[in-house]
Motif scaffolding. Structure first.
Motif, short mmCIF file in Angstrom:
data_model
loop_
_atom_site.label_atom_id
_atom_site.label_comp_id
_atom_site.label_asym_id
_atom_site.label_seq_id
_atom_site.Cartn_x
_atom_site.Cartn_y
_atom_site.Cartn_z
N THR A 195 28.67 53.61 -41.13
CA THR A 195 27.80 52.85 -40.66
C THR A 195 26.50 53.39 -40.74
N PRO A 196 25.76 52.95 -41.68
CA PRO A 196 24.43 53.73 -41.82
C PRO A 196 23.17 52.83 -40.91
N HIS A 197 22.28 53.62 -40.43
CA HIS A 197 21.12 53.18 -39.55
C HIS A 197 19.62 53.67 -39.97
N LEU A 198 18.92 52.62 -39.93
CA LEU A 198 17.47 53.15 -40.47
C LEU A 198 16.85 53.47 -39.22
N VAL A 199 16.36 54.64 -39.20
CA VAL A 199 15.33 55.29 -37.91
C VAL A 199 14.13 55.63 -38.22
N PRO A 200 13.13 55.36 -37.25
CA PRO A 200 11.71 55.49 -37.38
C PRO A 200 11.25 57.15 -37.77
N VAL A 201 11.55 57.46 -39.21
CA VAL A 201 11.74 58.95 -39.53
C VAL A 201 11.25 58.75 -40.97
N THR A 202 10.53 59.35 -41.78
CA THR A 202 10.00 59.14 -43.08
C THR A 202 11.04 59.80 -43.84
N ARG A 203 11.26 61.12 -43.88
CA ARG A 203 12.46 61.91 -44.74
C ARG A 203 13.49 62.45 -43.69
N GLY A 204 14.71 62.22 -44.20
CA GLY A 204 15.94 63.07 -43.51
C GLY A 204 16.90 62.10 -43.17
N ILE A 205 18.27 62.48 -43.29
CA ILE A 205 19.37 61.83 -42.94
C ILE A 205 20.09 62.91 -41.91
N LEU A 206 20.46 62.12 -40.72
CA LEU A 206 21.41 63.05 -39.87
C LEU A 206 22.50 62.36 -39.96
N THR A 207 23.78 63.05 -40.18
CA THR A 207 25.18 62.21 -40.04
C THR A 207 25.99 62.59 -39.26
N THR A 208 26.39 61.78 -38.21
CA THR A 208 27.24 62.36 -37.04
C THR A 208 28.68 61.85 -37.68
N ALA A 209 29.25 62.85 -37.85
CA ALA A 209 30.81 62.62 -38.41
C ALA A 209 31.99 62.65 -37.38
N HIS A 210 32.38 61.46 -37.05
CA HIS A 210 33.57 61.46 -35.60
C HIS A 210 34.63 61.76 -36.39
N ILE A 211 35.30 62.80 -36.29
CA ILE A 211 36.48 63.03 -36.98
C ILE A 211 37.86 63.19 -36.02
N LEU A 212 38.83 62.04 -36.09
CA LEU A 212 39.94 62.04 -35.29
C LEU A 212 40.97 63.02 -36.18
N THR A 213 41.65 64.05 -35.70
CA THR A 213 42.37 64.78 -36.02
C THR A 213 43.94 64.34 -36.13
N GLU A 214 44.85 64.94 -37.16
CA GLU A 214 46.08 64.54 -37.21
C GLU A 214 46.97 65.39 -36.03
N ARG A 215 46.27 66.44 -35.42
CA ARG A 215 46.95 67.33 -34.67
C ARG A 215 45.79 68.15 -33.77
N PRO A 216 46.26 68.43 -32.56
CA PRO A 216 45.24 69.25 -31.65
C PRO A 216 44.42 70.50 -32.57
N VAL A 217 43.39 70.58 -32.41
CA VAL A 217 42.79 71.82 -33.14
C VAL A 217 42.04 72.71 -32.25
N THR A 218 41.69 73.76 -32.62
CA THR A 218 40.92 74.82 -31.45
C THR A 218 39.56 75.08 -32.14
N LYS A 219 38.56 75.47 -31.29
CA LYS A 219 37.43 75.67 -31.90
C LYS A 219 37.37 76.70 -33.01
N ASP A 220 38.06 77.84 -32.54
CA ASP A 220 38.16 78.99 -33.58
C ASP A 220 38.53 78.62 -34.81
N GLU A 221 39.68 78.05 -34.92
CA GLU A 221 40.26 77.49 -36.46
C GLU A 221 39.21 76.83 -37.12
#
Lengths: 330, 330, 330, 330
Positions: free
Chosen positions: C220-246
């Motif tokens: 889902t894209p959103h137009l924001v009051p910015v001239t240049r740039g894209i920030l993408t927030t990827a919400h990733i649901l995992t198949e198994r629990p993961v750790t920050k380190d891995e």
């Protein structure tokens, strides 16, 4: 050549570091910050990651050793460094106000005693290139005066009154937070400040008078919701009616060979991130008012860019070395 | 009272509809739009959903029946409606430029022939309240002239030269898309336009001259990255030195009983969405320049709000009816 | 090497011209524009004054001669040029969507018949460097897919669901004016659009699937009051629990030697005007959701910058040639 | 009725004062501020000049006397006032977080001991109107939870996973200056923060669970260059395929009689300065994802507006009293 930047963690310091990484003949060896002593530069300024890998330090002034030093500290702090650097003959560009004005005027305007005064050329190459060439310590001009003086210089001797109405981006206020820079106070707003008595007025008056002008000079700055850039509208009342043609000839003549001045419609986007000053003018019907408009990036031609331009001159490099790149527009 | 708005789909039309819903004595019965004929208003202007439930129509001028008509159409279009409304004695507030200037000046400035000219009072209540009271057709002032004239009126007779440097939000350009209003051309930018010859200058010159002033009046507008609001910086060169006290007395005296003028630090946020005009001034050292600054919401005191204020006067309502609410700041 | 840019007057074209002037081995010899044929480039794009002194032309496709051609035209227009260039063996980077997808998917998603299909590598060097090296015609990725794919690639095979919530600046909509880009519609607003069915989704799904991922991918894209740039927030649901380190190990490993990917707090200002993609991530308590965020400049790593990166690869230059400069921040 | 606002100098306090001046049955008799004790309100908040003519005071809690008290102070400060007000039976709306969660959860999430806990209804009238009616102390919801919960409530029981991706204006951070709100850090930027662990998540989880939902709820807020407003994109993964029609029926049914919820394209401008929440949704092809988007003004439906709505309910006024006015758009 080894470069030291005193006060590197501010916005002007950041742009100086960016420019040094782009310059073919320089190497950043020292970046000082009192509050961030020990912090890697790229942690503080993540846009420099991969380009600047040194750490902020906080050395004693006499331990600062470099071929060129930039003073990117506030006025009154710069003079604490200037004496030692000057005595040791280290080439220095001072971005503060400490050496821009004659001592008496400086002390009156800034309300302080100057503890280390000496003469230094006013580092506006378009007007003082020869004096800069012979010097080793340069007083880099203020951001407002740079755009304002360049806008009116070609017609200063014709002017009776010059009213500068400037609009500046918020980065001019520095990276220190304040009510003035709180987003909801800036966005969707235009804030005039120091309506009649901004300190930069003295630089403008002095430089305009040096152009054989008897004009009375006035200045009202406004903070606008823009990050980088100053647009100055110079309302110039003339002593006699003028024609568009003669004024055009004057602008073209004066700026013919200037590498950083372009006579074209002024847009902030055209100069953002660069050392250019774009200028255009119109003559009002009847020829008694000229409206000249200039745009600069306040951190570049208004600070770091002009400082590197001055460094190039005093070091004998090509004046445009490391500075000839276009803006990313829009 | 039944209200018709001709040209309701524009920004001024939208604010007129908003104000009519807030007004205790009025009922919106007709909102016209050529291009949106048949579309429910709230589909076009979703902020009015739940408040305006009529549909845009496109009636013949002679079929427009209402107690008060607002003309929110461009100049030259307004005059096509004005004759019929005027003859039929329908109270009308015209937001266009068609009746603001004497016919000769109008035709010269706007480059068109006026096909339905008659005299109408200039609807700036602070200066022409008595004339407005007696009339049924009012020429609502331009947005720039409103802020500019109010800023300088108390000292107009002291002025030798008045230079208006105005900064306007983008809604002043209307809801029609153009290069000028394309987001990347506006954001992070300041665009001066019509540097010496904006059409609104004539209104300013005329009104200032009516204040027993011999001042030469100049005007340079700038588009700034703001949606609503005009901040006008009036640089006033005086004929003789003045003191802050005498100037303060003049502003206080003239605006003492004005319900929509507040003498305080001008901030766009303080007037956004409202009919207020906030004004302050400073006197430059030596007393030869006054800097007076006014802020208005260009769609309110600069258009729809002032139009309702005029409606209140010609209908015999309290002048502030439906208009006395504070801004939502920030 | 001689460079031709087809469709040079748009925003991507403008940035291509800027980059070509910065590149040590290239020379811009042809910049085409249908609507501006005969206009000097620097009149249209004043920020390039002093850097680009050629004039827009509008040659027949078969008359275009250059060592490298950039197609900066809309989809369906690119395919009109591609056949001839491909046959003549002219190195080409196509910034349009015409060669990014298999023919069947392309025709379904874009609702048109492809009249000149052939296979071309997807020009995301971080994933397809080897294939790009061997090719002479490259399909430069879409702006959203570039940031989105890079954000999730290191963990794609762990993902069950990836929801991309992207925020894009307005320059992504091009330089053509529209309701969508009218300043008052953008400023102080956030506009989601094509909530579930943006065409770029197909590129994301295809590339994620190539990473041995079975994840369902949403966008889902959103137009924001910015001239240049894209920030993408990827919400990733995992198949198994993961750790920050891995997860950290995976990001570091995959991007260890990538010259344009930096693992650090994503800020648009850090990448503006540059070819960098800055990425960071967090793991939610319990390890079932990863939030990965990437920032790019949509006109650079999302268009012109990546196109030059691809040119460098297919021409045998150092991949970073002409592209290694830091952003001007703030 | 006499109204006291504790903590009136902040942004929510300012909007409460604005609303009280618009309300037909209330009179502002007390506005407290520790730091501005003794300052006229209209000096601090010039947009209220002419509407609020009292002075900030700083009374002891037991000396606060009014028919209704609004607590517009930070969490942990509110609880210092709540006990006394509760005991004395003074109707109170608390805008802080101190009474929104069960004590145990509150203490865990906020990391403090609650020194004056009692039960209070969660002041979201759309879900808890009956409980609010019977109470005299209301816990006004957080700004993010208000928009988020309302966006998903009609389909919460169908949801397997709800990911809230919110975009908030800067006024949500309050009027205290910080790096976060420094203009150059916000403009032309999008800043995600507390990517997985914002405190408001607990309110969302609790309320969604009360809607017979087993969904796992996630939340990532972003700061965007907007002053007022929150747009929340709710990415809802469903337990079973759904159709657009059934979802539409659910939204219409639940919000049929709600005076402040409008089912229409969400635009920040449509709700700015008002108490409305505009909501729309789309169903992704296949029916396994719903994207629902809500917009509110964070200071209004997200704070002061909802607080007045709650006041209306507990005082027996019409729930919309003083709150039914449209936004000034654009």
């Amino acid at each position: 050549m080894d470069i030291a930047i005193i006060g590197a963690s501010g916005y002007a310091g950041g742009d100086l570091m960016r420019l040094i990484t782009l310059h073919p003949h320089t190497d950043l060896t020292c970046a000082t910050s009192r509050k961030l002593d020990g912090t890697p530069v790229s942690l503080d300024q993540p846009h420099l990651k991969g380009f600047v890998d040194i750490t902020y330090t906080n050395p004693d002034v006499n331990d600062i050793d470099a071929d060129v030093v930039f003073l990117a500290v506030p006025h009154t702090v710069a003079m604490q460094y200037a004496g030692s650097l000057h005595e040791r003959g280290i080439k220095t560009v001072d971005l503060s106000a400490d050496y821009r004005l004659p001592q008496g005027i400086y002390e009156e305007i800034y309300g302080v005693t100057h503890t280390a005064y000496f003469d230094a050329p006013y580092g506006l190459p378009e007007l003082h290139r020869d004096a800069i060439k012979k010097a080793s310590f340069i007083a880099n001009p203020g951001c407002f005066p740079t755009g304002a003086i360049l806008a009116a210089a070609p017609v200063a001797d014709l002017a009776q009154t010059i009213i500068y109405d400037s609009k500046t981006g918020v980065s001019g206020a520095g990276d220190t937070v304040s009510e003035t820079t709180h987003y909801p106070n800036v966005a969707d707003n235009i804030n005039p400040y120091k309506w009649t008595a901004h300190r930069h007025l003295s630089e403008m008056q002095l430089e305009i008078s040096r152009l054989e002008s008897r004009a009375s000079v006035h200045f009202t700055p406004h903070l606008v919701p823009v990050t980088r850039g100053i647009l100055t509208t110079a309302h110039i009342l003339t002593e006699r009616p003028v024609t568009k043609d003669e004024i055009q000839m004057r602008y073209r003549h004066m700026y013919r060979d200037e590498p950083f001045i372009r006579l074209q419609t002024p847009k902030l986007a055209s100069v953002r991130g660069t050392n250019f000053c774009d200028i255009a003018f119109e003559v009002e019907d009847g020829g008694r008012r000229i409206v000249a408009v200039s745009v600069i990036d306040n951190l570049m031609k208004g600070a770091a860019g002009q400082a590197v331009q001055n460094m190039n001159i005093i070091c004998g490099f090509d004046e445009t070395e490391g500075l000839l790149f276009p803006a990313a527009a829009p």
